[in-house]
Scaffold this active site. Structure first.
Site, PDB file in Angstrom:
ATOM      1  N   ARG A 168       0.836  -1.222   0.000  1.00  0.00           N
ATOM      2  CA  ARG A 168       0.000   0.000   0.000  1.00  0.00           C
ATOM      3  C   ARG A 168       0.863   1.262   0.000  1.00  0.00           C
ATOM      4  O   ARG A 168       0.552   2.251   0.670  1.00  0.00           O
ATOM      5  CB  ARG A 168      -0.897   0.046   1.246  1.00  0.00           C
ATOM      6  CG  ARG A 168      -1.909  -1.048   1.347  1.00  0.00           C
ATOM      7  CD  ARG A 168      -2.988  -0.904   0.289  1.00  0.00           C
ATOM      8  NE  ARG A 168      -4.141  -1.693   0.627  1.00  0.00           N
ATOM      9  CZ  ARG A 168      -4.259  -2.984   0.390  1.00  0.00           C
ATOM     10  NH1 ARG A 168      -3.289  -3.628  -0.220  1.00  0.00           N
ATOM     11  NH2 ARG A 168      -5.363  -3.622   0.721  1.00  0.00           N
ATOM     12  N   SER A 244     -10.583  -0.759   3.827  1.00  0.00           N
ATOM     13  CA  SER A 244      -9.742  -0.915   5.021  1.00  0.00           C
ATOM     14  C   SER A 244      -9.344   0.452   5.534  1.00  0.00           C
ATOM     15  O   SER A 244      -8.781   1.254   4.792  1.00  0.00           O
ATOM     16  CB  SER A 244      -8.460  -1.668   4.679  1.00  0.00           C
ATOM     17  OG  SER A 244      -8.752  -2.942   4.207  1.00  0.00           O
ATOM     18  N   GLU A 340      -4.687   3.659   6.838  1.00  0.00           N
ATOM     19  CA  GLU A 340      -4.326   3.567   5.422  1.00  0.00           C
ATOM     20  C   GLU A 340      -4.954   4.742   4.674  1.00  0.00           C
ATOM     21  O   GLU A 340      -4.445   5.225   3.667  1.00  0.00           O
ATOM     22  CB  GLU A 340      -4.866   2.247   4.853  1.00  0.00           C
ATOM     23  CG  GLU A 340      -4.634   2.107   3.381  1.00  0.00           C
ATOM     24  CD  GLU A 340      -5.407   0.983   2.738  1.00  0.00           C
ATOM     25  OE1 GLU A 340      -5.543   1.005   1.525  1.00  0.00           O
ATOM     26  OE2 GLU A 340      -5.886   0.095   3.450  1.00  0.00           O
TER      27      GLU A 340
HETATM   28  N1  EPU Z   1     -10.025 -10.903  10.739  1.00  0.00           N
HETATM   29  C1  EPU Z   1     -10.659 -11.021  11.968  1.00  0.00           C
HETATM   30  N2  EPU Z   1     -11.645 -10.126  12.272  1.00  0.00           N
HETATM   31  C2  EPU Z   1     -12.020  -9.144  11.439  1.00  0.00           C
HETATM   32  C3  EPU Z   1     -11.369  -9.006  10.182  1.00  0.00           C
HETATM   33  C4  EPU Z   1     -10.375  -9.912   9.857  1.00  0.00           C
HETATM   34  O1  EPU Z   1     -10.346 -11.892  12.752  1.00  0.00           O
HETATM   35  O2  EPU Z   1     -12.930  -8.388  11.781  1.00  0.00           O
HETATM   36  C5  EPU Z   1      -9.018 -11.905  10.358  1.00  0.00           C
HETATM   37  C6  EPU Z   1      -9.573 -12.854   9.308  1.00  0.00           C
HETATM   38  O3  EPU Z   1     -10.265 -13.921   9.869  1.00  0.00           O
HETATM   39  C7  EPU Z   1      -8.339 -13.300   8.576  1.00  0.00           C
HETATM   40  C8  EPU Z   1      -7.441 -12.089   8.660  1.00  0.00           C
HETATM   41  O4  EPU Z   1      -7.928 -11.283   9.731  1.00  0.00           O
HETATM   42  O5  EPU Z   1      -7.722 -14.347   9.277  1.00  0.00           O
HETATM   43  C9  EPU Z   1      -7.401 -11.309   7.367  1.00  0.00           C
HETATM   44  O6  EPU Z   1      -8.703 -10.860   7.037  1.00  0.00           O
HETATM   45  P1  EPU Z   1      -9.154 -10.518   5.529  1.00  0.00           P
HETATM   46  O7  EPU Z   1      -8.833 -11.634   4.602  1.00  0.00           O
HETATM   47  O8  EPU Z   1     -10.572 -10.041   5.573  1.00  0.00           O
HETATM   48  O9  EPU Z   1      -8.210  -9.355   5.061  1.00  0.00           O
HETATM   49  P2  EPU Z   1      -7.636  -8.074   5.798  1.00  0.00           P
HETATM   50  O10 EPU Z   1      -6.204  -8.300   6.134  1.00  0.00           O
HETATM   51  O11 EPU Z   1      -8.532  -7.644   6.887  1.00  0.00           O
HETATM   52  C10 EPU Z   1      -6.701  -7.103   3.547  1.00  0.00           C
HETATM   53  C11 EPU Z   1      -6.769  -5.832   2.767  1.00  0.00           C
HETATM   54  C12 EPU Z   1      -8.124  -5.681   2.082  1.00  0.00           C
HETATM   55  C13 EPU Z   1      -8.300  -6.851   1.132  1.00  0.00           C
HETATM   56  C14 EPU Z   1      -8.191  -8.156   1.935  1.00  0.00           C
HETATM   57  C15 EPU Z   1      -8.199  -9.369   1.039  1.00  0.00           C
HETATM   58  C16 EPU Z   1      -5.286  -4.307   3.907  1.00  0.00           C
HETATM   59  C17 EPU Z   1      -5.171  -3.042   4.701  1.00  0.00           C
HETATM   60  N3  EPU Z   1      -6.517  -4.704   3.624  1.00  0.00           N
HETATM   61  O12 EPU Z   1      -7.696  -7.015   4.588  1.00  0.00           O
HETATM   62  O13 EPU Z   1      -8.102  -4.491   1.326  1.00  0.00           O
HETATM   63  O14 EPU Z   1      -9.531  -6.796   0.453  1.00  0.00           O
HETATM   64  O15 EPU Z   1      -6.941  -8.181   2.666  1.00  0.00           O
HETATM   65  O16 EPU Z   1      -6.993  -9.428   0.329  1.00  0.00           O
HETATM   66  O17 EPU Z   1      -4.251  -4.867   3.539  1.00  0.00           O
HETATM   67  C18 EPU Z   1      -8.707  -2.190   1.254  1.00  0.00           C
HETATM   68  O18 EPU Z   1      -7.503  -1.933   1.168  1.00  0.00           O
HETATM   69  O19 EPU Z   1      -9.573  -1.276   1.271  1.00  0.00           O
HETATM   70  C19 EPU Z   1      -9.137  -3.578   1.396  1.00  0.00           C
HETATM   71  C20 EPU Z   1     -10.407  -3.899   1.588  1.00  0.00           C
END
Ligand code: EPU
Length: 345
Positions: A168, A244, A340
């Site tokens: 990012r 995010s 972010e």
């Molecule tokens: N998780 C939780 N609780 C929550 C949210 C997430 O426990 O409320 C855990 C999930 O169970 C999983 C891990 O955290 O084990 C990762 O969650 P998720 O796959 O939803 O992805 P994220 O890390 O929360 C990132 C990106 C998203 C992108 C997703 C999928 C960043 C800042 N965000 O989110 O990007 O869609 O991965 O690749 O890196 C964005 O930038 O606007 C965005 C939505």
């Protein structure tokens, strides 16, 4: 060109926050932007310029912006620059809606963007922010970024290396912040579909749909990603948000091990030998903030990494919630999570 004075910024931010700009200029071509800059130079105008994209990654923290001019690109041309049997290089205007570009590419059997389906925003910002999702990042396909220097009006092209892409992150968020307007981004895509299914949740979603990995198409993968995102992320048309809100912190392995002792199931991703990324959404949930609200701002109930506007929130409401969440995570994990989203103050 569209020169609006004053201009409500409500439709220029997916948080749906009301703010007023003294002036917003939308330009349709590189030449129009250059004329505007030449005119400012000739008249000795030095009012700061603030460039907007699709407004999906920013937060207006003030109610009025009287001391700057907002710019927005409506450059929406798209040209195939080079083609071979294996790849195609396409130059896309900064004002093209990102997901329309992804759909256009998938329809033409140009591959590499499928996992980035349904991300809000525009092409120009994708090259600044290095948007990413489901194991893919914009930088994987970007080969060149064409810009205009906002001080001089001179064009400058950046090769992908020069953009110093990271998670990012790019040079346009640091040394060159606010200096250049992106006018076009060139992408190299492949004609050979190699599905990337490793990111958590994709394989499971395919199974649920009865799609076998060997026979998956780019259209089906795109649709699967769209469905996963729709299930987890709020639609900005219904509930204002900027995706995010925080980045996932990258910590040293020893910090991660400290956390893993207390939480053996803590999700994490290895960045390199010494560094681990820990999902901020998980930490926020552990702090009990998922679904909680403060005034008109809320931590989204299905994905704690997202802050939402329950309707009528102002920028300060979101900032206050952000600070509360940061504080809670710090107290529990001694890790500082960083927004972010760009604060426009
Ligand atoms: N998780 C939780 N609780 C929550 C949210 C997430 O426990 O409320 C855990 C999930 O169970 C999983 C891990 O955290 O084990 C990762 O969650 P998720 O796959 O939803 O992805 P994220 O890390 O929360 C990132 C990106 C998203 C992108 C997703 C999928 C960043 C800042 N965000 O989110 O990007 O869609 O991965 O690749 O890196 C964005 O930038 O606007 C965005 C939505």
């Amino acid at each position: 060109m569209n020169d609006i004075r004053p201009c409500s910024l409500r439709n220029y931010n997916t948080f749906g926050i009301e703010a007023t700009a003294a002036r917003l200029v939308e330009y349709d071509t590189v030449e129009e932007l250059q004329t505007l800059l030449d005119d400012r130079k000739a008249k000795g105008i030095t009012t700061p310029l603030l460039h907007l994209g699709g407004g999906s990654n920013l937060l207006f923290t003030r109610a009025r912006y009287d001391d700057c001019v907002f710019l927005h690109s409506r450059i929406r041309d798209l040209h195939v620059m080079e083609e071979s049997e294996d790849t195609v290089c396409v130059r896309v205007g900064a004002g093209v809606v990102w997901d329309e570009w992804v759909q256009y590419a998938v329809e033409r059997h140009w591959y590499g963007l499928e996992n980035l389906s349904n991300i809000p925003g525009e092409v120009g910002a994708s090259a600044v922010q290095n948007i990413g999702a489901y194991g893919a990042e914009a930088k994987d396909t970007i080969v060149r970024v064409d810009t205009i220097d906002l001080q001089t009006g001179a064009p400058r092209q950046f090769g992908a290396e020069e953009c110093r892409y990271g998670y990012r992150d790019s040079i346009f968020k640091h040394e060159l912040r606010g200096r250049y307007a992106v006018t076009h981004v060139s992408f190299r895509l492949t004609r050979h579909f190699r599905p990337q299914l490793n990111y958590g949740g994709i394989r499971l979603a395919l199974q649920t749909r009865g799609i076998r990995e060997e026979e998956i198409t780019a259209e089906a993968l795109r649709q699967t990603i769209i469905d996963i995102r729709r299930a987890k992320l709020p639609d900005p048309q219904v509930m204002g948000n900027a995706g995010s809100f925080f980045t996932n912190p990258v910590v040293t392995r020893s910090v991660y091990e400290r956390i893993a002792q207390a939480y053996p199931d803590a999700p994490h991703f290895d960045v390199d030998n010494d560094h681990v990324k820990i999902p901020a959404g998980w930490m926020i949930e552990q702090c009990g903030w998922k679904g909680r609200s403060l005034g008109r701002a809320q931590v989204y109930e299905k994905q704690a990494l997202v802050l939402v506007n329950l309707g009528g929130a102002c920028g300060e409401d979101i900032v206050r919630l952000c600070e509360k969440v940061q504080q809670a995570v710090y107290e529990k994990f001694q890790i500082r999570i960083e927004p972010e989203v760009n604060f426009i103050g």
